[in-house]
Design a protein around this motif. Structure first.
Motif, PDB file in Angstrom:
ATOM      1  N   VAL A   1     -14.003 -11.214  -5.673  1.00 51.37           N
ATOM      2  CA  VAL A   1     -13.151 -10.629  -4.650  1.00 51.37           C
ATOM      3  C   VAL A   1     -13.629  -9.218  -4.300  1.00 51.37           C
ATOM      4  CG1 VAL A   1     -10.825  -9.795  -4.169  1.00 51.37           C
ATOM      5  CG2 VAL A   1     -11.159 -12.042  -5.189  1.00 51.37           C
ATOM      6  N   ARG A   2     -13.987  -8.465  -5.342  1.00 53.12           N
ATOM      7  CA  ARG A   2     -14.508  -7.117  -5.074  1.00 53.12           C
ATOM      8  C   ARG A   2     -15.763  -7.183  -4.223  1.00 53.12           C
ATOM      9  NH1 ARG A   2     -12.699  -4.136  -9.921  1.00 53.12           N
ATOM     10  NH2 ARG A   2     -10.630  -3.471  -9.229  1.00 53.12           N
TER      11      ARG A   2
ATOM     12  N   LYS B   1     -12.280 -13.509   0.160  1.00 54.38           N
ATOM     13  CA  LYS B   1     -11.505 -12.473   0.838  1.00 54.38           C
ATOM     14  C   LYS B   1     -10.024 -12.837   0.769  1.00 54.38           C
ATOM     15  CE  LYS B   1     -11.394 -12.162   5.276  1.00 54.38           C
ATOM     16  NZ  LYS B   1     -11.730 -12.214   6.698  1.00 54.38           N
ATOM     17  N   ILE B   2      -9.198 -11.859   0.462  1.00 54.34           N
ATOM     18  CA  ILE B   2      -7.768 -12.125   0.411  1.00 54.34           C
ATOM     19  C   ILE B   2      -7.099 -11.566   1.660  1.00 54.34           C
ATOM     20  CG2 ILE B   2      -5.620 -11.708  -0.859  1.00 54.34           C
ATOM     21  CD1 ILE B   2      -7.216 -11.571  -3.413  1.00 54.34           C
TER      22      ILE B   2
ATOM     23  N   GLU C   1      -5.175  -8.040   3.001  1.00 58.62           N
ATOM     24  CA  GLU C   1      -6.080  -7.372   2.082  1.00 58.62           C
ATOM     25  C   GLU C   1      -5.363  -6.672   0.926  1.00 58.62           C
ATOM     26  OE1 GLU C   1      -8.498  -4.509   4.036  1.00 58.62           O
ATOM     27  OE2 GLU C   1      -9.793  -4.260   2.301  1.00 58.62           O
TER      28      GLU C   1
ATOM     29  N   THR D   1      -5.278  -7.761  -2.640  1.00 59.43           N
ATOM     30  CA  THR D   1      -6.440  -7.610  -3.498  1.00 59.43           C
ATOM     31  C   THR D   1      -6.108  -6.717  -4.690  1.00 59.43           C
ATOM     32  OG1 THR D   1      -7.881  -7.864  -1.599  1.00 59.43           O
ATOM     33  CG2 THR D   1      -8.839  -6.845  -3.555  1.00 59.43           C
ATOM     34  N   LYS D   2      -5.312  -5.689  -4.434  1.00 61.81           N
ATOM     35  CA  LYS D   2      -4.939  -4.768  -5.519  1.00 61.81           C
ATOM     36  C   LYS D   2      -4.083  -5.474  -6.558  1.00 61.81           C
ATOM     37  CE  LYS D   2      -4.849  -0.653  -2.668  1.00 61.81           C
ATOM     38  NZ  LYS D   2      -3.915   0.184  -1.903  1.00 61.81           N
TER      39      LYS D   2
ATOM     40  N   TYR E   1      -4.021  -8.617  -7.189  1.00 61.35           N
ATOM     41  CA  TYR E   1      -4.923  -9.550  -7.853  1.00 61.35           C
ATOM     42  C   TYR E   1      -5.779  -8.812  -8.884  1.00 61.35           C
ATOM     43  CZ  TYR E   1      -9.022 -12.762  -7.984  1.00 61.35           C
ATOM     44  OH  TYR E   1     -10.053 -13.584  -8.352  1.00 61.35           O
TER      45      TYR E   1
END
Length: 890
Positions: free
Chosen positions: A386-387, A392-393, A396, A399-400, A402
RNA sequence: GGGCGGUUAGCUCAGCCGGUCAGAGCGUCUCGCUUACACCGAGAAGGUCGGGGGUUCGAGCCCCUCACCGCCCACCA
């Protein structure tokens, strides 16, 4: 075509939708072609398989809608598209449901035993397995039902065994003793994720533990007081801990206290985890029933004594309290301590208590031997994907969330002490060896000592449901075999689900997928929000505020529900589904229906060969359709689903219905038109409608399909089109006709201005009024002349006089002004004074705007802003100036 | 205790990784049964974009801060 085909006057959505669905199904449109079209892009959606015992709720309706929308779009694009449906066996949830059912039959898990219980479960599955799928179809789900899967089918079972074996071989699973979350009602371990914390006011009791005299008897005069919220756990105490820096207790460290009731000697130890300020500053240590104490116990080499059984009753370690339920024991213990004078205090205490996500029962920490998946290495990779942007989430910011979870991940206790599920493929031999195999029949012999299979016993625990769900993207395609589907459809494209299962499911798929298939299982994670009831509260059956999708569909049709669920939402954000919103969506489908009825009903009879150049309106709608197509395509590609829905809605309602169809009426009924010209006008309308239907099909598939059928039945070129819209091609935007758009812009602005004035001047809406128009320049004049029939019809003005500017006309009733023209109505009535006031106000407004822009362009803005921005402001300024000139008669 | 999201018209929500008098639907008001649609058409009113500060030629969009609302995570008995 003797009989002019048209649609019924009312669209009975709920009645016709099932039949439309059958047509799709029969056409085979849902399944990918046998071979992918050469050069086709791949689009595979990963859906969250609903629980097998479930019935369609509004959350399902949302994911089905969004996934179907994307699937239909990509299928129309010609992509190699797959939406593979299925259900999850949901072990704990299914057992919860079945337990209640068998209870009504007078049975229990225990009375049936494992084998008969599972038999009963499979019978139950026969009843429920297809329910959710059938309900999904009611929503229009165009999933490939030929590939329908179940997490308990043999393919999935094999994937589960293989996955576990590979994890085991890779050193990523282990078996060990640990304190786990135990639900005394479900009688199983649950993961941290399934434990839901709730704020509660409990009681904090302060209890005296008398110090031990040298002879081991309690000292009646000296004690150490400890605080606890769970007095029943005193039975499992093995020590009392204090902070090493706490002077109050310094001299007690190293001595012993006596446990009431049981007389056990408890060493008084010092440990920095103890907060001096909490309670008495002294803590009872119960390693078998508290995670903190478990750690403390390990550090100090203390034993762990379990005092509760699997149903949370006091076991035989509990002395006089053995056999009592935990809460009953709590009461008795408190009572007796009070009687003994050893209850020093009791006060209300706010605290957070873990409950079972499934049944709500208070969770007990329980010491047991469990299978664990070592998650750290898996999580590192899942995070890196993901990083690194390989997955891609959307949105966005998740993402944090996750990342935070992945960084703080703890090992996953995958065993469940349930029956319904995949049994862990581990076998134990009498010598204590463990054999893990992926063979369906089990191992031939102990892998360590070679004892024959007959002497081995299989682990009775089953897997956490999410273990098999975590394999979903590839287990459904035939993994671990190198199948054609695996090669063709894996990795998948978009994984669409609710943000509430990002840890349960998304994270597990990422971890397992990367480890087992060496690929990110999907490139995009699209997280939708939760659907809430009016007032923003969570929908729940007990509150009775649930919107039943099937009822809604019955009432207003699946299309309307789909549209309401899609429009006005943002990924990751909760939405409210209100009656108003549903009505609006229903109105929209109705609008489409009626627009189509108009087009179909307007077909000239007989329809001859078209002739003549396209009218201004025809050119305009063609151009607008191109723009709408371009926009819709971009929005769908960027997963702006709600924006897509809103923009096709606006195009359909505004551009197509409000403007184009009204102008088309002019063209279709133009006096003196030849049959060929009429035919041309009609074909333009029919083709524009066809284009619109294609754009709308992904979001409102039923009504568009039904209209498509009628349209094709009356369209001379139907033979070149697919009989079903679902199989039609997504349109490619044609060239824009900017001249037509510019011309009609002049005209529509004028129409708006005149309409505005008609209302303000109170002139009867039905009256035909004379109109005088003064164009600003020759181009505007030409535009007005080209669109004069539309102007007349839509503004209801007749006759229209087009005048050169500068002629003194006294214009007392000036009504409308745009940047292109000024216009006034011939006989509005005696409202001259009002008109003059209005004119003055208009002028003042323009002057203010001009001043503002002049100031802006004179300042730093002109130096610093990008050229394009400055140019836009300049253009706006000259527009205003032109308008002012017209107004003041210049 | 950490972290995240929200706070935009009466209501429900959009607002394109800063571009210049802020958008939709519903509701409200005024007209209108003009042969597709009253589940409709035309027009209108309505917002200091939660408060305060800052960056910038320019902020609903960026930074700081405060205030509410919601959610997630977290081993204080």
């Amino acid at each position: 075509m003797t009989e002019r085909p048209n649609l019924p006057s009312r669209y009975a959505a709920a009645e016709v939708e099932p039949a439309i669905y059958e047509r799709w199904l029969a056409s085979g449109a849902f399944a990918p072609s046998a071979e992918p079209r050469p050069g086709a892009e791949r689009f595979v959606i990963t859906m969250p398989p609903p629980n097998v015992t479930g019935s369609l709720h509004v959350g399902h309706a949302l994911f089905v809608t969004l996934e179907d929308l994307l699937t239909r779009y990509h299928r129309m694009r010609g992509d190699d598209t797959l939406w593979l449906p299925g259900v999850d066996h949901a072990s704990i949830a299914a057992q919860f449901v079945l337990d209640k059912i068998i209870a009504e039959e007078g049975e229990t898990r225990a009375s049936l035993g494992r084998d008969r219980y599972l038999e009963r479960m499979w019978r139950f599955m026969d009843e429920t397995r297809d329910v959710i799928g059938l309900q999904m179809r009611r929503l229009g789900a165009s999933a490939d039902w030929t590939r329908n899967r179940f997490t308990m089918d043999p393919m999935s079972a094999r994937a589960v065994r293989t996955a576990f074996k590979r994890l085991h071989d890779g050193g990523l699973v282990y078996r060990g003793e640990a304190l786990v979350n135990w639900c005394p009602r479900c009688r199983t371990t649950i993961s941290d994720l399934e434990k839901v914390p709730r704020e509660e006011t409990g009681t904090l009791w302060t209890i005296r533990y008398h110090l031990a005299r040298p002879d081991g008897t309690p000292d009646a005069e000296r004690w150490i007081a400890v605080a606890t919220t769970r007095p029943e756990t005193v039975l499992g105490d093995v020590a009392v801990a204090v902070n090493p820096d706490d002077e109050r207790y310094r001299d007690l460290v190293g001595r012993e206290a006596i446990l009431p009731f049981l007389g056990r000697r408890l060493p008084i130890i010092a440990d920095p985890v103890v907060e001096r300020d909490f309670g008495t500053g002294a803590v009872k240590i119960t390693p078998a029933h508290d995670p903190d104490d478990y750690e403390t116990g390990r550090r100090h080499g203390l034993p762990a004594i379990s005092v509760l059984d699997e149903e949370a009753r006091i076991n035989d370690q509990g002395g006089p309290f053995a056999g009592l339920d935990r809460y009953e024991a709590r009461e008795r213990i408190v009572e007796q301590l009070r009687a003994m004078g050893d209850l020093e205090g009791e006060r209300p205490h706010p605290m957070v208590v873990g409950h079972c996500d499934r049944c709500g029962t208070v969770i007990e920490p329980r010491l047991s031997v469990q299978w664990f998946v070592r998650t750290k290495p898996l999580a590192e990779r899942a995070l890196a994907s993901v990083r690194g942007g390989r997955t891609k989430i959307v949105p966005e910011h998740f993402t944090k969330v996750y990342a935070h979870w992945m960084e703080n991940i703890r090992d996953w206790a995958v065993g469940r002490q349930l029956w319904w599920g995949h049994r862990i493929p581990a076998w134990y031999c009498p010598d204590g060896h463990i054999t893990v195999t992926d063979a369906e029949a089990g191992p031939d012999a102990c892998a360590a000592c070679g004892r024959p299979a007959a002497e081995l016993t299989q682990e009775t625990d089953i897997f956490d449901t999410w273990f098999s769900s975590g394999l979903w993207p590839f287990s459904t395609l035939g993994w671990p075999d190198d199948t054609a589907d695996m090669r063709r459809f894996y990795p998948t494209s978009v994984m669409e689900t609710g943000y509430d299962i990002i840890f349960f499911w998304v994270a597990r798929m990422m971890m397992l997928g990367l480890f087992l298939t060496d690929a990110e299982p999907f490139h995009t994670v699209y997280l939708h929000g939760l659907v809430r009831a009016n007032g923003g509260v969570k929908m729940s059956k007990t509150k009775g505020n649930t919107a039943d999708p099937l009822e809604v569909i019955e009432e207003i049709g699946a299309d309307a529900l789909r549209f309401a669920l899609t429009v006005g939402t943002t990924p990751g954000a909760d939405q409210r589904l209100t009656e108003t919103k549903l009505d609006g969506a229903r109105n929209f489908t109705n609008k489409l229906w009626n627009a189509a009825r108009f087009v179909l009903g307007a077909r000239p009879e007989p329809l001859t060969m078209p002739e003549g150049a396209p009218s201004l309106a025809e050119r305009w709608i063609h151009s607008r359709l191109s723009e709408a197509t371009e926009r819709a395509t971009r929005q769908l590609d960027e997963l702006d689903l709600s924006v897509y829905a809103a923009s096709v809605h606006d195009f359909a309602w505004g551009d197509f219905c409000d403007w184009y169809l009204e102008m088309a009426k002019v063209d279709l009924r133009r006096p003196g038109a030849t049959p060929g010209e009429q035919a041309r006008a009609w074909l333009s309308a029919a083709d524009a409608l066809a284009g619109l239907l294609r754009l709308l099909h992904p979001i409102v598939p039923f009504v568009t399909e039904e209209i498509w059928a009628a349209l094709m039945a009356s369209h001379p070129h139907a033979a070149s089109q697919p009989p079903l819209l679902i199989s039609a091609a997504w349109p490619t935007p044609g060239a824009r006709d900017l001249l037509a758009e510019a011309d009609l812009h002049v005209v529509t602005e004028l129409i708006r201005g005149v309409r505005n004035l008609r209302t303000e001047s109170g002139s009867p809406a039905s009256a035909w009024l004379g109109l005088t128009v003064v164009p600003a320049e020759p181009a505007a004049r030409a535009a007005i002349e080209r669109g004069i029939d539309y102007l007349a019809a839509l503004a209801r003005v007749r006759p229209i006089e087009v005048r050169e500017p500068g002629v003194d006309d006294g214009r007392p009733e000036l009504v409308a002004s745009t940047s292109e023209a000024a216009a006034w109505l011939g006989s509005v009535g005696g409202e001259t004074a009002d008109a003059r006031t209005r004119l003055a106000a208009n002028e003042a407004h323009l002057r203010r705007g001009i001043e503002r822009l002049r100031a802006l362009l004179a300042g730093e803005f002109a130096q610093r802003a990008p050229a394009a921005v400055i140019e836009r402001e300049r253009a706006r300024l000259s527009e205003l100036e032109a308008q002012l000139r017209l107004l003041s008669g210049g």
